[in-house]
Design an enzyme around this catalytic site. Sequence first.
Site, short mmCIF file in Angstrom:
data_model
loop_
_atom_site.label_atom_id
_atom_site.label_comp_id
_atom_site.label_asym_id
_atom_site.label_seq_id
_atom_site.Cartn_x
_atom_site.Cartn_y
_atom_site.Cartn_z
N LYS A 180 0.86 -1.19 0.00
CA LYS A 180 0.00 0.00 0.00
C LYS A 180 0.89 1.23 0.00
O LYS A 180 1.40 1.66 1.03
CB LYS A 180 -0.92 -0.01 1.23
N GLY A 233 7.40 5.32 7.57
CA GLY A 233 6.55 6.50 7.67
C GLY A 233 6.77 7.20 8.99
O GLY A 233 7.86 7.11 9.56
N THR A 237 2.10 7.29 13.07
CA THR A 237 1.42 6.19 12.38
C THR A 237 1.94 4.85 12.88
O THR A 237 1.17 3.90 13.04
CB THR A 237 1.61 6.31 10.86
N GLU A 255 10.38 1.81 10.14
CA GLU A 255 11.40 2.81 9.75
C GLU A 255 10.74 4.18 9.84
O GLU A 255 9.87 4.50 9.02
CB GLU A 255 11.86 2.56 8.31
N CYS A 289 14.04 11.19 5.31
CA CYS A 289 14.14 10.90 6.75
C CYS A 289 15.55 11.13 7.26
O CYS A 289 15.75 11.36 8.45
CB CYS A 289 13.70 9.48 7.00
N GLU A 393 10.37 16.69 14.06
CA GLU A 393 10.75 16.49 12.66
C GLU A 393 9.95 17.47 11.81
O GLU A 393 8.73 17.44 11.81
CB GLU A 393 10.43 15.06 12.23
#
Length: 489
Positions: A180, A233, A237, A255, A289, A393
């Site tokens: 997905k 992500g 989440t 990750e 990231c 972040e």
Amino acid sequence: PTMAHSQALLVLENFIGGKFVPCSSYIDSYNPSTGDVYCRVPDSGKEEVEAAVKAAKDAFPTWSSKSPSERSQILNKLADLIEHDLEAFAQAESKDQGKTITFARTVDIPRAVHNFRFFASSILHHVTECTEMPAMGCVHYTSRAPVGVAGLISPWNLPLYLLTWKIAPAIACGNTVVAKPSEMTSVTAWMMCKLLEKAGVPPGVVNVVFGAGAKAGEALVCHPDVPLISFTGSTLTAQRITERSAPHCKRLSLELGGKNPAIVFDDADLSQCIPTTVRSSFANQGEICLCTSRIFVQRGIYNEFLKRFVAEAKKWKTGNPSDPTVNVGALISKEHLEKVRNYVKKAQAEGARVLCGEGVDPLTLPPGNQKGYFMLPTVIAEVKDESCCMQEEIFGPVTCVVAFDTEEEVIKRANGVKYGLAATVWSSNVGRVHRVAHRLQSGLVWTNCWLVRDLNLPFGGMKASGIGREGAKDSYEFFTEVKTITIKH
Ligand code: NAD
């Protein structure tokens, strides 16, 4: 969109059991550099995920019993096919994500190709363990087998790059997958589906279900027949995924985000450090990231560093992503642009100095890009460690520069965030480089460079930056189940 308009839209379909299947409802997807809706992405839910998981389960017995070398050949073929269409993939990634065509051409798509080649090769070279117990008359050995249907969930910043970094090891190990991608960047995954049959990937081995995280993503995470989830992500989440998958005791690879420091000692080679740190701060609009967002500079060189760093940052041209001279494209969405801008406003309200970029320099855009989500590379100084700009972040083209005095102090400050993904250390003192690297709470430490990767070695974060590692051995271990067998002779 009007009817006339909607006819021109690109409409994606799910890829289930080797066939493209339409969906009953769709999500609009925007071109970030123009602000126009240009694509419609299936708004999949439980039903579509159910069909995809079934197809993946049906394909598992045959695919998992193929030899690694048979699977390897198929992965190599798929790599060749993507490489053959590299330009089309790069154009699509740039349009869908807002990144520059140059970045898509030189980083995203070549890496997607390489991901398949890398795992096609590395799958051939694993060995299992064996120990002997002569006194008991026993030998022990381990065997590894694919797990089953893997659920793969990926973000919008490096769409095909990160998705293939999961698909390649999953299927190389003999699993089948339901992927997905992010609902904001689904096009290149859909394009890849068109190549699977030609590459020899049997129907059902790779299924792609498009849609929103809360709907399609959760349906996949909650599905009882998907024993492992590989997710890249945000930390938020990941927390939700952990909760939702807990009742099923799923295997998770997470990750997540970062708040990556660069530490610049006064003996650093600034002619290398400055351009690399500008790149590590602003590459892909700061939407990686691994991007640097906190730069600690030793006091003796602080003023000189700032001056040269800002001058270098100002050279980065923001504009139409298709223009090959542009370095900074559009941010992913209007909401994300607002979020990133708000961080700059908050810093200013707290008394920090914005040295270039947002709110300081004029941003001029070509006529076709006036409604795009653009922002100039922004450098903030004199910001406190406790500020949200130094703790959270931002994931945009914003970096903070602060001064430090001692090694001991900077290690403590660099570690003083909830994240621990990547760090860079700049110094010509080799002893110091090792010492500092060992003490940083970070899954990756680059010294005197940035983003130099050997895919063989572990990749991943500490603390809120993730759980588990990816890489040749690590992905192999994640995507296989190990068994210890004891033989008495
Ligand atoms: P996100 O967490 O919003 O979304 C990532 C994916 O998860 C998307 O496909 C989304 O649809 C899906 N999702 C959202 N909610 C879900 C739910 N409840 N259940 C299941 N799936 C769900 O992240 P993003 O905004 O797309 O990506 C940016 C983030 O990704 C940043 O934090 C960045 O640091 C991180 N990231 C980490 C790495 C890494 O390797 N550590 C690499 C790239 C990006």
